[in-house]
Scaffold this active site. Structure first.
Site, short mmCIF file in Angstrom:
data_model
loop_
_atom_site.label_atom_id
_atom_site.label_comp_id
_atom_site.label_asym_id
_atom_site.label_seq_id
_atom_site.Cartn_x
_atom_site.Cartn_y
_atom_site.Cartn_z
N HIS A 306 50.36 47.19 36.79
CA HIS A 306 51.64 47.43 36.33
C HIS A 306 52.14 48.44 35.95
O HIS A 306 51.45 49.27 35.17
CB HIS A 306 52.09 46.19 35.35
CG HIS A 306 53.51 45.97 35.23
ND1 HIS A 306 54.50 46.68 34.65
CD2 HIS A 306 54.34 45.10 36.05
CE1 HIS A 306 55.73 46.23 35.03
NE2 HIS A 306 55.86 45.06 35.74
N ASP A 363 52.41 38.02 39.29
CA ASP A 363 52.36 37.62 40.58
C ASP A 363 51.09 36.83 40.86
O ASP A 363 50.76 36.32 42.01
CB ASP A 363 52.47 38.73 41.64
CG ASP A 363 54.23 39.12 41.54
OD1 ASP A 363 55.10 37.97 41.65
OD2 ASP A 363 54.28 40.23 41.55
N1 CMC Z 1 44.22 47.65 42.68
C1 CMC Z 1 43.23 48.67 42.65
N2 CMC Z 1 43.77 49.74 42.18
C2 CMC Z 1 44.95 49.87 41.40
C3 CMC Z 1 45.88 48.84 41.63
C4 CMC Z 1 45.70 47.66 42.00
N3 CMC Z 1 46.14 46.47 42.23
N4 CMC Z 1 47.21 49.07 40.84
C5 CMC Z 1 47.04 50.41 40.46
N5 CMC Z 1 45.76 50.96 40.79
C6 CMC Z 1 45.17 52.18 40.72
C7 CMC Z 1 45.54 53.34 41.43
O1 CMC Z 1 44.84 53.38 42.77
C8 CMC Z 1 45.49 54.49 40.66
O2 CMC Z 1 44.17 55.05 40.51
P1 CMC Z 1 43.93 56.48 40.55
O3 CMC Z 1 44.45 56.81 39.21
O4 CMC Z 1 42.44 56.62 40.60
O5 CMC Z 1 44.64 57.08 41.73
C9 CMC Z 1 45.68 53.79 39.17
O6 CMC Z 1 45.55 52.55 39.37
C10 CMC Z 1 47.26 53.89 38.89
O7 CMC Z 1 48.14 53.50 39.90
P2 CMC Z 1 49.43 53.75 40.32
O8 CMC Z 1 49.77 53.61 41.50
O9 CMC Z 1 49.91 55.01 39.96
O10 CMC Z 1 50.26 52.81 39.43
P3 CMC Z 1 51.92 52.56 39.60
O11 CMC Z 1 52.49 52.27 38.39
O12 CMC Z 1 52.41 53.56 40.59
O13 CMC Z 1 51.98 51.12 40.30
C11 CMC Z 1 51.90 48.60 41.09
C12 CMC Z 1 52.11 50.03 39.78
C13 CMC Z 1 52.35 47.52 40.27
C14 CMC Z 1 52.71 49.12 42.15
C15 CMC Z 1 50.26 48.75 41.32
O14 CMC Z 1 49.47 48.40 40.09
C16 CMC Z 1 49.97 47.84 42.69
O15 CMC Z 1 50.07 48.25 43.73
N6 CMC Z 1 49.56 46.44 42.25
C17 CMC Z 1 49.32 45.62 43.28
C18 CMC Z 1 50.68 44.92 43.71
C19 CMC Z 1 51.19 44.32 42.60
O16 CMC Z 1 50.60 43.41 42.11
N7 CMC Z 1 52.67 44.20 42.33
C20 CMC Z 1 53.40 43.34 41.49
C21 CMC Z 1 53.93 44.02 40.40
S1 CMC Z 1 54.25 42.89 38.85
C22 CMC Z 1 55.91 42.19 39.58
C23 CMC Z 1 56.75 43.12 40.21
O17 CMC Z 1 57.16 44.23 39.71
O18 CMC Z 1 57.58 42.43 40.99
#
Ligand code: CMC
Length: 430
Positions: A306, A363
């Site tokens: 998140h 989720d």
């Molecule tokens: N699985 C594996 N690695 C992950 C994940 C994941 N679900 N989420 C983040 N990471 C890693 C990412 O690859 C990055 O690694 P590195 O630093 O080595 O490049 C690090 O963690 C930071 O990730 P980020 O992409 O910068 O994080 P963000 O804040 O931009 O993204 C997120 C947040 C929710 C989009 C992401 O965690 C994600 O894609 N999660 C899976 C989708 C999901 O469950 N979404 C629902 C979110 S909660 C409800 C809502 O908002 O609707």
């Protein structure tokens, strides 16, 4: 403590005011920075940008805290109902018995959609995604409803909010009925909000059914847990669209589209697809997790991570508890729950997830409850939208009530070609 920050650039100091919120959050205000220095700030994806000052929802992502209007999510999930929570989020205070009764009466009064609107469902092809139908139909609803222009008058806005909350549920259930070729079911005056939704989803003209009380409570709780989440992608979209003074329906329809994506509300569908694929392939959990960690695979553990929570998402904790209760009460043994529990266990011990502070989010377990309730997969994100609606309405209203409101219009750093001359098509080669 200083209430100003200083930025030094090109030999000059710029004083920037520091804004302090009621929970002691601090923000450097850069509103005048460009005028004073020629500089803008750059924050691709808005990871560190406050887009507004809001009184609605507080999140402390480090401590895993979520409060609507000051009330902890745990207390609301245990003691409140979705409709009471919706009132709280939109109007700022828990309603008195009289206010809640009036709000419920308005919801009942406006539960039907205009008969002419039923024909609009005919225009969608079979298998049209319900999120597309929902967004389109919310905009259509705006054509049938008086346009909402006076959010500052609570006595009028309460009706506007009730109309939208009540009708969105009717539209959502109708979208589902249309998608499976069943007749649309009318809502009933004797049922509460969530029971009525279940009635319209699952009953038929020739089959009277009474929604199961435990399922009704679990879904009502899911709606409460989704009701607001400060400046997430869809709410920011609603505020963005609303800032141009677009009406409530248009702004909320845009919010539905933003919610649809798998990184936001669509994650509840993506989680189930992921669990199903693990089950179908028979891949071991450690192998699957290893694949997620391999950057070349470009895969994510859906339902994990998140932007704000760097701790266990409090909503996920509550949904996990509810999931256990619903499944055991219904006598359901869902193999996907087993896989989800194993995934969580392995991920939470894995340095990759520990270092990045990745925990289950809202989720991860919600889809398992929805499956147990008989909700089809393509309706999961629609249920998220029904839940998020009070938050969207409250945020839209906050934008409109702000006396200093301006259109939301970020800047950018341009990095494309510098000026060049138009080349006639005959001279372009190729
Ligand atoms: N699985 C594996 N690695 C992950 C994940 C994941 N679900 N989420 C983040 N990471 C890693 C990412 O690859 C990055 O690694 P590195 O630093 O080595 O490049 C690090 O963690 C930071 O990730 P980020 O992409 O910068 O994080 P963000 O804040 O931009 O993204 C997120 C947040 C929710 C989009 C992401 O965690 C994600 O894609 N999660 C899976 C989708 C999901 O469950 N979404 C629902 C979110 S909660 C409800 C809502 O908002 O609707």
């Amino acid at each position: 403590m200083s209430d100003r920050a200083t930025l030094s650039y090109a030999g000059q100091d710029y004083e920037l005011p520091v804004i302090v919120g009621t929970e002691d959050e601090r923000a450097v205000s850069i509103e005048k920075l460009r005028a004073d220095s020629g500089l803008i700030t750059l924050d691709d994806g808005y990871a560190n940008t406050g887009s507004c000052i809001s009184n609605i929802t507080f999140i402390d992502g480090e401590r895993g805290i979520l409060r609507y209007r000051g009330y902890p999510i745990e207390e609301l999930a245990e003691h409140s109902t979705f409709i009471e929570t919706a009132y709280l989020i939109i109007f700022g205070e828990l309603p008195t018995e009289k206010q809640l009764g009036e709000f419920r009466n308005l919801l009942a009064e406006h539960m039907f959609i205009h008969e002419a609107m039923r024909h609009h469902f005919e225009g969608f092809p079979p298998n049209a995604p319900p999120m597309a139908i929902l967004s389109a139909m919310i905009n259509t609803l705006g054509c049938f409803e008086p346009v909402l222009t006076q959010p500052e008058q609570d006595n009028r806005f309460i009706e506007a909010a009730a109309r939208l909350i009540s009708k969105v549920r009717t539209v959502a259930a109708a979208a589902y009925k249309k998608s499976i070729g069943d007749p649309i079911i009318y809502p009933r005056f004797d049922l509460g909000y969530t029971a009525n939704f279940l009635h319209m989803m699952f009953c038929k003209p020739n089959k009277v059914c009474r929604p199961d009380a435990a399922v009704e409570r679990a879904l009502d709780q899911i709606f409460i847990l989704h009701a607001d989440h400060e400046q997430n992608c869809s709410t920011s979209t609603v505020r963005m669209v609303g800032s141009s003074q677009a009406n409530l329906y248009a702004s909320v329809a845009a919010g539905v589209c933003a919610l649809w994506g798998p990184l936001h509300g669509g994650a509840n569908v993506a989680v189930i697809n992921m669990l199903e694929s693990i089950r179908a392939s028979g891949e071991s959990i450690p192998d699957f997790v290893a694949r997620i960690k391999d950057k070349k695979a470009h895969a994510r553990l859906m339902g994990f991570g998140h932007r704000v929570y760097k701790n266990y998402d409090p909503r996920a904790r509550l949904i996990k508890q509810s999931c256990d209760q619903v499944l055991s009460r219904q006598g359901i043994q869902d193999p996907l729950l087993e896989i989800a529990l194993q995934l969580e266990e392995v991920a939470l011990k894995d340095p990759y997830f520990i270092e990045r502070k990745l925990y289950p989010n809202v989720d991860f377990y919600s889809g398992i409850i929805m499956r147990a309730a008989g909700v089809p997969l393509d309706m999961f994100t629609v249920l998220f939208a029904i839940g998020r609606l009070p938050g969207w309405i409250a945020n839209w209203r906050e934008v409109h009530l702000n006396p200093n409101a301006r259109i939301y219009r970020p800047r950018q750093v341009y990095n494309g070609p510098t000026q060049r001359q138009y080349v006639p098509i005959a001279e372009r080669g190729g």
